[in-house]
Design an enzyme around this catalytic site. Structure first.
Site, PDB file in Angstrom:
ATOM      1  N   ASP A 534       0.847  -1.193   0.000  1.00  0.00           N
ATOM      2  CA  ASP A 534       0.000   0.000   0.000  1.00  0.00           C
ATOM      3  C   ASP A 534       0.880   1.239   0.000  1.00  0.00           C
ATOM      4  O   ASP A 534       2.079   1.176   0.281  1.00  0.00           O
ATOM      5  CB  ASP A 534      -0.949  -0.023   1.210  1.00  0.00           C
ATOM      6  CG  ASP A 534      -0.205  -0.129   2.529  1.00  0.00           C
ATOM      7  OD1 ASP A 534       0.491   0.832   2.887  1.00  0.00           O
ATOM      8  OD2 ASP A 534      -0.301  -1.187   3.196  1.00  0.00           O
ATOM      9  N   GLU A 614      22.386 -21.517 -19.039  1.00  0.00           N
ATOM     10  CA  GLU A 614      21.460 -20.736 -18.200  1.00  0.00           C
ATOM     11  C   GLU A 614      22.185 -19.570 -17.528  1.00  0.00           C
ATOM     12  O   GLU A 614      21.653 -18.471 -17.403  1.00  0.00           O
ATOM     13  CB  GLU A 614      20.820 -21.644 -17.137  1.00  0.00           C
ATOM     14  CG  GLU A 614      19.782 -22.581 -17.724  1.00  0.00           C
ATOM     15  CD  GLU A 614      19.285 -23.635 -16.735  1.00  0.00           C
ATOM     16  OE1 GLU A 614      18.105 -23.985 -16.795  1.00  0.00           O
ATOM     17  OE2 GLU A 614      20.092 -24.123 -15.904  1.00  0.00           O
TER      18      GLU A 614
END
Ligand code: GLA
Length: 732
Positions: A534, A614
């Site tokens: 928030d 990777e």
């Protein structure tokens, strides 16, 4: 100048670049709400509020013999209680004589340069010359209860903030039972409500529904803003899309229990009231005292994309603070999904050694590093190092990590305590617990009473010692349970209803102290993932871990949902291992990188388990994140498609504010044979310019890209992703 008072008409008008807000001091002295919406250039909107006889049985009339004047049908800036407005009230109070009526009449107003502050509460701030403030003082003529309404007008940012102060200038106490931050009446129009519901591992999912007669409530009663509903709602015209239609947002800058009530009344008018949840709230307002509500951030935009961008800009520039506000955030490796509680120095150093070779800049030691912490049954509260796991202490470990070229960050969960901890053994009364009831456990832990100064002092000392004695550059501040047992051993019985809000004020004051004293530390919020995401927390911590769900495909929905209100720079997002630990799904590393890169980027895996190929991909991702960082964090964000589960392709885009650069991101969720072509219409480009697509060398006009779209090549396999860079090459 953005605030105007027309004395002859008693009109107060707030103007931003593209929106207007208007209120009127009416003949009875009420502060009536007239308008909020697209800019009306100072027009007097009172002509739209034609009053006629509504004084039949359903509606009392406020002026004794004027049947056309009913509070039940007039727009209000702060709705009253008990005096004839039966819609959602903004105020709830027990007056000194036991009566409950409250209504406010205009007394005076003041317009001043700059933005008001709210004591002890987060609030949007002015970076210099950006805002003006209107303060309207009102009073209940019978009880004397005072009300100040604060309006902050950020003209160029197209945002208006609101908050309220209740004050007691009399000599007896009032008891507040509700004190909303905002009441916004939308008297005309057909509105949809969008709210953001969720759960642990699937936070902030937009849900749009037409408003019907009655009251819709969006709330959290969990002591935190919660995974389950976010303190953000949008009211948009029924036909509003990403690109067009009036969209008004109400975002509460608050991290505790909240309530938004949205009512469609008998006449089809809509009222939204938002603020601290009144369910457990009860606040004694003694003579001479004030109560300040948290702030609501209001924005009004043409289309949902524009509305989101207004919030992104506001949160990035006027809510987030500190050294890291606009700085590129370090690419981090977090130990959680790599190790969980199974940590030791060798293991950590091997993670760091590998990470250093990939370009990772900061290592975060997550849960499990402190005294007694073998699993989640013990240790919370005792913020000293676990010497069994880390015999050289944090200092010894950090030195080695720094020598490998990485900064160091650490996980803490300060607001919580395990019963199996030295802290709890010494201070059992520091945890919230309802008298006579066994405490409710969640993740084997209890909640510390943050309303207590001694608890905050203990935490300040423990944490500041940790931060001072060790070279810590980042802190992940977690909170892993909903609160319950709202009872403080320190508050007197009549004040127990103050606990929820006092907790939040206590948390804010501790965070304010620590972030001021340790400005070089980047704080990241977390609450079992995104359970306290928030604007209140973002005032102290400029990024928040978006979700414990790190599955790239689920993250499409979570990050897209979060993007309605929050900028991507605030969303902690990591590439994790496959099969994913939450869903068991395997996605390509490239796709995981594309999704996490639209956030505050990092990794959460054991790099030693990666193949050379990777590792090479990770080096490439990190280099790309650095190269595109400004476009991603400082650009305009567009949702190009709905992220809902049934959509085969999810796409989003960043455009530089001058429209010269864009980055298109697309992930195929459901690979299909013989699939229809996917055309993605770009946004925010200059239509008359040409753009080169870096990945395929083609040159296409801005107009074509925005009206026709870019046609994706065929993408096969499981969950393929694509990123395309567009750069303006020539002006026509
Ligand atoms: C929460 C966080 C995770 C991790 C764990 C540690 O669930 O969201 O990222 O830090 O706690 O216990």
């Amino acid at each position: 100048m953005s605030i105007y008072f027309d004395e002859s008409k008693a009109l107060l008008t707030l103007e931003t670049a593209a929106s207007s807000y208007q209120m009127k001091i009416d003949r009875a002295g009420y502060l009536e709400h007239l308008y909020y919406g697209p800019r009306i250039d100072g027009a007097d909107m009172s002509y739209m509020h034609r009053q006629y006889d509504r004084g039949f049985s359903g509606n009392p009339y406020a002026e004794r013999y004027d049947r056309t004047f009913s509070l039940d049908t007039l727009g209000q800036e702060y709705s009253s209680f008990g005096v004839g407005d039966y819609r959602v009230n903004s105020i709830g109070v027990i007056n000194p004589d036991g009566s409950r009526c409250a209504e406010f009449h205009y007394v005076s107003h003041e317009i001043r340069a700059g933005k008001y502050n709210l004591p002890g509460l987060p609030a949007a701030y002015d970076n210099g010359g950006e805002a003006e403030t209107l303060v309207v003082t009102l009073r209940d003529a019978v009880t004397g209860l005072g009300l100040r309404l604060y309006y902050g007008v950020f003209e160029a940012l197209d945002v208006i903030t609101r908050a309220a102060e209740l004050f007691n200038a009399g000599d007896s106490a009032f008891v507040l039972e509700k004190a909303a931050s905002v009441c916004l009446d939308l008297p005309f129009g057909n509105w949809d409500l969008i709210n953001f519901h969720g759960r642990h591992c699937m936070e902030r999912q937009p849900e749009r529904s037409p408003l019907n007669h009655g009251v819709r409530v969006v709330r959290s009663e969990r002591g935190m803003s919660s995974h389950h509903q976010n303190p953000f709602v949008i009211l948009c015209e029924r036909d509003a899309t990403e690109d067009h239609g009036v969209c008004c947002g109400l975002m509460l800058a608050y991290s505790g229990s909240f309530k938004a009530e949205i009512e469609m009344d008998q006449c089809g008018s809509v009222r939204a009231v938002m603020g601290i949840s009144d369910t457990q709230f009860r606040w004694t307002l003694a003579p001479g005292e004030s109560f300040f509500t948290p702030e609501v951030l209001l924005a009004c935009g043409d289309g949902l994309a524009r509305l989101s961008q207004l919030y992104h800009r506001l949160i990035r520039h006027n809510i987030c603070r500190g050294e890291y506000k606009l700085r590129p955030r370090p690419v981090l490796l977090n130990s959680w999904e790599a190790c969980y509680f199974d940590l030791n120095e060798d293991k950590i150093l091997s993670l760091v050694r590998e990470a250093a070779g990939l370009g990772v800049e900061l290592f975060v030691l997550d849960d499990g590093w402190f005294q007694g912490r073998k699993d989640d049954n013990a240790g919370l509260g005792d913020w000293v190092v676990n010497r069994e796991k880390l015999p050289n202490g944090l200092g010894g470990l950090i030195e080695k990590i720094n020598a490998l070229g990485l900064d160091f960050g650490i996980w803490v969960e300060p607001e919580m305590v395990n019963e199996d901890s030295d802290l709890f053994r010494a201070h059992p009364d520091w945890a919230l617990r309802a008298p006579g009831r066994p405490p409710m456990m969640a993740r084997n832990q209890l909640v510390l009473d943050m309303s207590r100064a001694d608890v905050r002092e203990y935490l300040y000392n423990a944490l500041s010692t940790l931060f001072r004695e060790n070279n810590i550059r980042y802190v992940k501040w977690d909170l892993n349970r909903s609160m319950s047992d709202f009872f403080s051993a320190q508050l007197e019985p009549s004040r127990q209803g103050e606990l929820g809000h006092r907790y939040v004020l206590g948390l804010y004051s501790l965070l304010a102290r620590l972030t001021t004293d340790f400005p070089h530390i980047l704080f990241e919020g977390c609450a079992g993932g995104g359970g306290r995401f928030d604007a209140g927390m973002l005032y102290y911590e400029p990024q928040i871990w978006c979700s414990d769900d790190t599955d790239a495909i689920e993250r499409l929905e979570i990050q897209s949902g979060s993007s309605y209100g929050y900028p991507v720079c605030t969303m902690g997002a990591h590439v994790s291992a496959v099969p994913n630990h939450q869903t068991g799904r395997t996605t390509p590393l490239r796709t995981r990188g594309v999704v996490a890169m639209s956030g505050a980027f990092g990794y959460e895996l054991d790099p030693a388990k990666l193949t050379e190929e990777e590792k090479q991909e990770i080096r490439r991702q990190i280099a790309q994140y650095h190269a595109d960082g400004e476009l991603i964090h400082g650009g305009l964000y567009y949702r190009l498609s709905d992220a809902a589960k049934d959509r085969p392709c999810v796409a989003w885009q960043f455009a530089s504010p001058d429209g010269k650069k864009a980055l298109l991101n697309a992930v195929m969720r459901h690979p299909q044979a013989n699939a229809p072509l996917v055309h993605l219409r770009l946004k925010g480009l200059n239509p008359e310019s040409l753009y080169r697509v870096a990945e395929d060398g083609s040159v296409i006009s801005g107009a074509a890209l925005m009206r026709g779209g870019y046609t994706l090549p065929q993408l096969l396999g499981d969950y393929p992703a694509m990123q395309l860079h567009f750069e303006q090459v020539e002006e026509a």
